[in-house]
Design a protein around this motif. Structure first.
Motif, short mmCIF file in Angstrom:
data_model
loop_
_atom_site.label_atom_id
_atom_site.label_comp_id
_atom_site.label_asym_id
_atom_site.label_seq_id
_atom_site.Cartn_x
_atom_site.Cartn_y
_atom_site.Cartn_z
N VAL A 1 -59.74 54.17 90.07
CA VAL A 1 -59.31 53.52 88.83
C VAL A 1 -59.90 54.23 87.61
O VAL A 1 -59.20 54.53 86.64
N LEU A 2 -61.19 54.50 87.65
CA LEU A 2 -61.85 55.19 86.52
C LEU A 2 -61.28 56.59 86.32
O LEU A 2 -61.12 57.05 85.18
N SER A 3 -60.97 57.27 87.41
CA SER A 3 -60.44 58.63 87.32
C SER A 3 -59.04 58.65 86.73
O SER A 3 -58.68 59.57 85.98
N PHE A 4 -58.23 57.64 87.05
CA PHE A 4 -56.90 57.53 86.43
C PHE A 4 -57.03 57.35 84.91
O PHE A 4 -56.29 57.94 84.13
N VAL A 5 -57.98 56.53 84.51
CA VAL A 5 -58.17 56.25 83.08
C VAL A 5 -58.61 57.49 82.32
O VAL A 5 -58.16 57.76 81.20
N PHE A 6 -59.50 58.27 82.93
CA PHE A 6 -60.06 59.44 82.24
C PHE A 6 -59.58 60.75 82.89
O PHE A 6 -60.34 61.69 83.04
N MET A 7 -58.31 60.80 83.24
CA MET A 7 -57.75 61.93 83.98
C MET A 7 -57.94 63.27 83.27
O MET A 7 -58.45 64.24 83.85
N THR B 1 -51.23 67.20 88.73
CA THR B 1 -50.20 66.75 89.68
C THR B 1 -50.79 66.51 91.06
O THR B 1 -50.52 65.50 91.71
N TYR B 2 -51.63 67.43 91.50
CA TYR B 2 -52.23 67.35 92.84
C TYR B 2 -53.18 66.16 92.94
O TYR B 2 -53.14 65.37 93.89
N ILE B 3 -54.05 66.00 91.93
CA ILE B 3 -55.09 64.97 92.02
C ILE B 3 -54.51 63.56 91.90
O ILE B 3 -55.13 62.60 92.38
N PHE B 4 -53.33 63.41 91.29
CA PHE B 4 -52.71 62.09 91.15
C PHE B 4 -52.57 61.42 92.52
O PHE B 4 -52.91 60.23 92.68
N TYR B 5 -52.09 62.16 93.50
CA TYR B 5 -51.88 61.58 94.83
C TYR B 5 -53.19 61.41 95.59
O TYR B 5 -53.32 60.48 96.40
N ILE B 6 -54.15 62.27 95.30
CA ILE B 6 -55.47 62.13 95.93
C ILE B 6 -56.12 60.81 95.49
O ILE B 6 -56.75 60.12 96.29
N LEU B 7 -55.93 60.46 94.22
CA LEU B 7 -56.51 59.21 93.70
C LEU B 7 -55.87 57.98 94.33
O LEU B 7 -56.55 56.98 94.56
N LEU B 8 -54.57 58.05 94.61
CA LEU B 8 -53.89 56.92 95.23
C LEU B 8 -54.49 56.57 96.60
O LEU B 8 -54.53 55.41 97.00
N SER B 9 -54.94 57.59 97.30
CA SER B 9 -55.47 57.36 98.65
C SER B 9 -56.99 57.36 98.70
O SER B 9 -57.58 57.31 99.79
N ALA B 10 -57.66 57.41 97.54
CA ALA B 10 -59.12 57.56 97.49
C ALA B 10 -59.89 56.53 98.33
O ALA B 10 -60.78 56.91 99.10
N PRO B 11 -59.61 55.21 98.22
CA PRO B 11 -60.40 54.25 99.02
C PRO B 11 -60.19 54.41 100.53
O PRO B 11 -61.10 54.17 101.32
#
Length: 450
Positions: free
Chosen positions: A117-123, A142-152
């Motif tokens: 969540v924090l990474s999305f806010v401060f991308m 573009t790459y990190i967007f999908y990594i964040l979705l699956s982070a937990p």
């Protein structure tokens, strides 16, 4: 109930009486296989993305630094809870062991979600902090967007893998991680080239594979393939348990965090010399991790033996496992590093066929092959302290290997020798760390005397 008691008795006998060499082999091989498969995926992913362009190839190195931060959190929870859990099992305290495994799992999932969540806010600032250049940033985003979705799912999967390893059930963790890695490779082929999604396809494939690995690993606990369980009802309600997990796992957090900081700094330092330099150092990191994966796998096979037998007051077995694992790591590194050193040019070219990337990558990779030969002792000392609950000394060992010596070495050599200093910093810091750990090794061996 009787079946569970029999399982506990059998596992206790196995961990405390089976020949150390055989037990180390059985616990190390599944971890080595899973790490090898994962690393092969990383190399294949880098090669696939490398066909898209140099900036896209650099983007994988940028996101790799962020994934190392997620790994830091996962390893803190997994090795913190796992080390204590294993000692509790060695002392035949199953209920306490289960409390630590459940608490470690849910703590890892929650922290992964918060970080996402924090990474999305401060991308945007995050990408440049990780070392992106103006041309790499769009692809990294573009790459990190999908990594964040699956982070937990990613953090809790790595935590469960560590819990299984500390229970002496490393093969179950291997199954989950290997299936995820294989799916990831085929996903890249289909999404990147079949559906022409480019670097977004690589991100989607990685995210999906992580969710699948999570599901498989969790099923091992839910289907009672393990001694301990994962359930909300076993989560500790007191802060002391959480603090014990964090304190014991802190060396892993420190090591991985410093690795991330070092990777960011390396990317930013290399970025001064262009996208080719970033891509070259990213490729070198992926290839050089191949022999390190074997050494780490042997060390991680040693940790449950050390924790369990320390808890059972079988310290002679702890010392024997230490030296057996050290010898295994050194032999493995020599065996794998020699061909990598000889065929460095071919290996780099396979991942990015760019003359400047190849030129920069060859020298850096060969220096890493030599420098890594000094790593086994430092790795064993750090893992040894962590497995017996020596938090402070384990943390200090983690600092040394992961950044305390590397970061100043990188800054000094870069100012003096430019891009050559970037190539030389990591191998030289391995040598410095080895010298300090000669003294730490004596302290550790005194701690595990009868």
């Amino acid at each position: 109930m009787e079946a569970e008691n029999e399982l506990q008795r059998a596992q206790f006998e196995r961990m405390t009486t089976e020949p150390v060499g055989k037990l180390l082999f059985m616990l190390s091989v599944p971890t080595i296989i899973s790490m090898m498969v994962t690393n092969i995926y990383n190399l294949v992913d880098t090669a696939f993305v490398g066909t898209l362009g140099t900036s896209e190839s650099g983007a994988t190195g940028i996101v790799f630094g962020y994934m190392a931060i997620l790994q830091a959190v996962a390893f803190m929870c997994g090795q913190g809870a796992g080390s204590i859990m294993s000692r509790k099992l060695g002392a035949k305290e199953l209920e306490q062991a289960t409390k630590y495994s459940s608490t470690g799992f849910f703590l890892s999932f929650a922290l992964g979600l918060i970080m996402a969540v924090l990474s999305f806010v401060f991308m945007k600032p995050l990408l440049y902090l990780l070392g992106s250049t103006q041309t790499i940033a769009p692809y990294a985003g573009t790459y990190i967007f999908y990594i964040l979705l699956s982070a937990p799912f990613f953090t809790s999967s790595l935590t469960m893998n560590n819990l299984l390893r500390y229970e002496g059930k490393a093969k179950f963790g291997t199954i989950g991680l290997m299936i995820g890695a294989v799916i990831n490779i085929f996903g890249d082929m289909v999404l990147m080239f079949g559906l022409h999604l480019g670097i977004a396809g690589a991100g989607i494939s990685t995210a999906v594979s992580q969710v699948i690995s999570f599901s498989i690993l969790l099923s091992m606990f839910l289907r009672r393939k393990t001694q301990t369980k994962i359930s909300v009802k076993y989560v500790a309600r007191d802060f002391k348990t959480v603090w014990n997990i964090i304190g014991t796992g802190f060396p892993s957090l420190l090591r991985q965090t410093l690795n991330s900081v070092a990777t960011m700094l390396l990317n930013r330092t290399a970025g001064v010399y262009g996208d080719e330099a970033v891509a070259a150092m990213s490729i070198v990191s992926r290839i050089s991790f191949f022999p390190m994966a074997v050494a780490i796998g042997i060390g991680q096979g040693f940790q449950p033996i050390s924790s369990f037998n320390y808890g059972a007051n079988r310290k002679k077995r702890v010392r024997k496992a230490f030296w057996t694992a050290f010898a295994g790591e050194e032999c493995a590194l020599i065996f794998i590093s020699v061909p990598i050193y000889i065929f460095a040019g071919t290996l780099v070219q396979q991942l990015r066929d760019d003359p400047l990337v190849i030129e920069l990558g060859i020298r850096a990779l060969r220096l890493m092959c030599v420098g890594q030969l000094f790593v086994p002792l430092t790795m064993m000392v750090e893992m040894g302290f962590q497995s017996i609950g020596e938090k402070l000394l384990a943390s200090f060992g983690s600092c040394l290997r992961s950044g305390l010596l590397f970061i100043p070495t990188l800054l000094i050599l870069t100012n003096i020798r430019g891009i050559s200093g970037v190539q030389e910093a990591q191998p030289l810091s391995f040598v410095f760390t080895f010298i300090v750990c000669l003294f730490l090794c004596r302290i550790y061996l005194k701690r595990v005397r009868e």
